[in-house]
Design a protein around this motif. Structure first.
Motif: not given
Ligand SMILES: [Zn+2]
Ligand code: SF4
Length: 330
Positions: A295-299, A267-273
């Motif tokens: 892409g996502c900010q959580c990278q 999993h990532n941040c939840g928004d981009c998963d």
């Molecule tokens: Zn993310």
């Protein structure tokens, strides 16, 4: 309490897409109930919860009834995958007579896939298999120390190499499974391990499936996870593994993460998963790196997480041990 399960019923069955002869095709996935993996008696692998799908006494009659159920739902899919939560070639799980019934029932399929530990992949066993068989090998890692202490796999990378080469020499297919992030590894160690393991497996594999660790119930890994000593891998790490391997191996690269997007799974941040997992599914069919351009900010957070782990030299779940601000500042 878990309801009592009948040994003559399939655990489950579903349909999905997969590849056969270079094309995307319909596949039927059959999960059988058997007496279970022989290795469980020796403690089993640290991440494996498959013993939950096994029963103590499954007879040949039970296995035959399970096949009848599978056939009642079979609609001519060209690819059939038969999972036993162990080894299809282990006579204690699936008797030779039942194996032959499966091979006969699905003889017109383009592909039949099943899993086996390498000790059951002998010259005689392989010589008796039909030509549409692909064997899935759970190599997990090509690092013998990782296999021994972290996964507790009970065989060596060379055992898998021998089995894979034997199967290939008989003209059959091999799908090799690698485990992304065995316990006690930092995220960056896990990425490096998956990349080097794929290079090891490539000569005897047709497909390399990267399986990010999904925390299953009643496992050793679940104990670590509950104590905050394990974080399932980031989806960015899986994408990074594909980026490093793409164009450098001959095998098809693929992943169908179980539990993806959940705390127990990759999993990532939840928004981009969802977006990142869809990209991985697409890439698994096309092998086109541009399909991984998400892409996502959580990278940034993922990179900071890896730097923090490397500085601390610890694979503990930093998201749970520290505030996010601290991780981001490091
Ligand atoms: Zn993310
Ligand atoms: S991962 Fe495979 S070999 Fe290991 S205990 Fe589970 S079924 Fe057996």
């Amino acid at each position: 309490m878990r309801e009592k399960r009948s040994p003559s019923q399939l655990e489950t069955l579903w349909k999905e897409k997969d590849m056969a002869s270079g094309e995307i095709v319909d596949a039927m996935v059959v999960i059988k109930r058997t007496n279970g993996c022989c290795w469980v008696k020796s403690g089993g692998c640290t991440m494996c919860g498959y013993r939950e799908a096994s029963l103590a006494k499954v007879t040949e009659e039970d296995l035959t009834k399970q096949l009848e159920q599978a056939l009642s739902r079979y609609k001519g899919e060209p690819f059939v995958k038969i999972y036993t939560s162990g080894s299809f070639l282990d006579d204690n799980e699936v008797t030779p007579a039942v194996r032959d019934m499966y091979f006969d029932a699905f003889k017109d399929c383009k592909r039949i896939l099943f899993e086996s530990r390498p000790e059951f992949i002998t010259e005689d066993a392989v010589a008796s298999l039909p030509s549409n068989v692909t064997i899935a090998l759970g190599l997990e890692s090509s690092n013998p120390e990782v296999l021994r202490t972290s996964v507790h796999k009970g065989f060596t990378p060379e055992d898998i190499e021998r089995a894979g080469t034997l199967v290939k020499d008989h003209g059959l297919g091999i799908r090799t499974y690698l485990l992304l992030k065995p316990p006690f590894m930092t995220e960056s160690m896990a990425i490096a391990d998956a990349v080097s393991s794929a290079r090891f497996a490539d000569p005897f594999s047709d497909e390399i499936s990267i399986n990010p660790l999904n925390v299953q119930r009643a496992t050793y890994v679940e104990r670590l996870w509950k104590r905050g000593e394990f974080r399932s891998p980031w989806i960015w790490s899986l994408i990074d593994v594909f980026r490093q391997l793409s164009g450098t191996v001959n095998s098809r690269l693929m992943s169908s993460p179980s539990g993806g997007g959940a705390m127990r799974g990759v999993h990532n941040c939840g928004d981009c998963d969802r977006k990142a997992l869809d990209a991985i599914e697409k890439f698994s069919f096309t092998q086109d790196l541009s399909d991984l351009d998400v892409g996502c900010q959580c990278q940034d957070k993922w990179r900071a997480y890896m730097r923090s782990e490397d500085m601390l030299g610890s694979p503990a779940d930093l998201e749970r041990d520290f505030t996010n601000e601290l991780v981001l500042r490091m």
